[in-house]
Design an enzyme around this catalytic site. Structure first.
Site, PDB file in Angstrom:
ATOM      1  N   VAL A   1       0.664  -1.310  -0.080  1.00 50.34           N
ATOM      2  CA  VAL A   1       0.040  -0.179   0.015  1.00 50.34           C
ATOM      3  C   VAL A   1       0.698   1.268   0.007  1.00 50.34           C
ATOM      4  CG1 VAL A   1      -1.744   1.192   1.315  1.00 50.34           C
ATOM      5  CG2 VAL A   1      -1.751  -1.135   1.305  1.00 50.34           C
ATOM      6  N   LEU A   2       0.787   2.249  -1.157  1.00 52.30           N
ATOM      7  CA  LEU A   2       1.656   3.185  -1.021  1.00 52.30           C
ATOM      8  C   LEU A   2       0.962   4.268  -1.879  1.00 52.30           C
ATOM      9  CD1 LEU A   2       4.372   2.735  -3.535  1.00 52.30           C
ATOM     10  CD2 LEU A   2       2.671   0.845  -3.531  1.00 52.30           C
ATOM     11  N   VAL A   3       1.059   5.649  -1.485  1.00 50.38           N
ATOM     12  CA  VAL A   3       0.682   6.850  -2.131  1.00 50.38           C
ATOM     13  C   VAL A   3       1.852   7.745  -2.358  1.00 50.38           C
ATOM     14  CG1 VAL A   3      -0.870   8.753  -1.606  1.00 50.38           C
ATOM     15  CG2 VAL A   3      -1.482   6.359  -1.038  1.00 50.38           C
TER      16      VAL A   3
ATOM     17  N   GLN B   1      -4.397  13.312   2.465  1.00 47.07           N
ATOM     18  CA  GLN B   1      -5.582  13.874   1.929  1.00 47.07           C
ATOM     19  C   GLN B   1      -6.604  12.581   2.218  1.00 47.07           C
ATOM     20  OE1 GLN B   1      -5.511  15.196  -2.054  1.00 47.07           O
ATOM     21  NE2 GLN B   1      -3.195  16.031  -1.880  1.00 47.07           N
TER      22      GLN B   1
ATOM     23  N   SER C   1       4.647  -1.118  13.370  1.00 46.13           N
ATOM     24  CA  SER C   1       4.105  -0.732  14.771  1.00 46.13           C
ATOM     25  C   SER C   1       3.448   0.588  14.666  1.00 46.13           C
ATOM     26  CB  SER C   1       4.980  -0.960  15.762  1.00 46.13           C
ATOM     27  OG  SER C   1       6.297  -0.178  15.777  1.00 46.13           O
TER      28      SER C   1
ATOM     29  N   TYR D   1      -4.588   1.054  10.844  1.00 39.46           N
ATOM     30  CA  TYR D   1      -5.424  -0.180  10.066  1.00 39.46           C
ATOM     31  C   TYR D   1      -6.693  -0.527  11.089  1.00 39.46           C
ATOM     32  CZ  TYR D   1      -2.399  -0.614   6.214  1.00 39.46           C
ATOM     33  OH  TYR D   1      -1.587  -0.440   5.178  1.00 39.46           O
TER      34      TYR D   1
END
Length: 258
Positions: A195-197, A204, A232, A238
């Site tokens: 998962v990356l942005v 945002q 951690s 999540y």
């Protein structure tokens, strides 16, 4: 391979090299029973989500005389009850906003389609991930059950006006700004990875939206056990999305060369 979750309240986190697993690495399992989904082509029942974590994994097996036999679980829906309602759209606009100089930016979510490995490598560079062989990146994408992406599409406002009138819409620029993928056995279980942005788009809520849309798409396909791995410092992120660490005392474990 570690995850880089992004939310409005978290900054960019950088994963260690894919072949190293720090001791503060956590396994998380999706357990929010009230997570809203739109039903797809099959009618889903909530019983599977309410079952204990291992019950649905063991549902296809029965022990008899010290041996394990594969059995066919009862169908969750009769043929005549099957719905024809389609699954989530493969592609839709998540955000649209007006920028300076008459430009309009659309953030488009997609749960299908192909990704250019060079674009993905560039995105990994931006978030500080170590480079991985392009051949392996391509293989990982090809062998994933689902790949979700976020693209930024820049166009002029005149293009938007002309498209409303029926003329063709000219896209000026399309840039990969986010990705998450899932592997699965196509029946019971799925694991979310990578998962990356883009750092320019962090803060945002796009990382949160990306994970939520991916989870919805998996649930629509009747995948009830969804897990991921998180450092951690982002476990709370999540957990706020419905994931639970160590459900019923079950812990994820890793093997790697000494």
């Amino acid at each position: 391979m570690l995850l880089i979750p992004i939310s409005s309240s978290s900054s960019s986190s950088i994963s260690p090299p894919p072949n190293s697993y720090p001791s503060n690495h956590h396994s998380l399992f999706f357990s929010n029973l009230t997570f809203p989904i739109q039903h797809g082509s099959r009618k889903l029942k909530t019983l599977r989500l309410r079952a204990n974590f291992w019950e649905s994994i063991r549902s296809g097996f029965v022990k008899n005389n010290n041996s394990t036999q594969l059995v066919e679980p009862p169908s969750i829906v009769n043929d005549e009850e099957e719905e024809t309602e389609p699954l989530l759209p493969v592609e839709f606009t998540l955000v649209e906003r007006n920028l300076e100089d008459g430009l309009v930016e659309e953030i488009i979510f997609s749960s299908g389609g192909e990704i250019d490995v060079y674009d993905l490598q560039g995105l990994c560079d931006k978030v500080g991930w170590p480079r991985r062989p392009l051949v392996k990146l391509a293989a990982a994408l090809k062998n994933s059950y689902m790949v979700a992406t976020l693209h930024s599409v820049m166009k002029s406002s005149s293009d938007s006006d002309s498209s409303e009138g029926g003329d063709g819409e000219k896209q000026q620029e399309k840039k990969l700004i986010g990705m998450a993928r899932a592997t699965s056995d196509h029946a019971f279980n799925a694991t979310i990875w990578d998962v990356l942005v883009d750092p320019e788009y962090q803060g945002q809520g796009l990382g949160k939206a990306l994970v939520e849309k991916l989870v919805r798409a998996l649930l629509q396909r009747d995948i009830g056990n969804i897990s991921l791995f998180a450092d951690s410092q982002v476990v709370d992120f999540y957990q706020n999305l419905g994931f639970e660490a160590d459900p019923e005392g079950i812990k994820g474990m890793f093997w790697y060369p000494k």
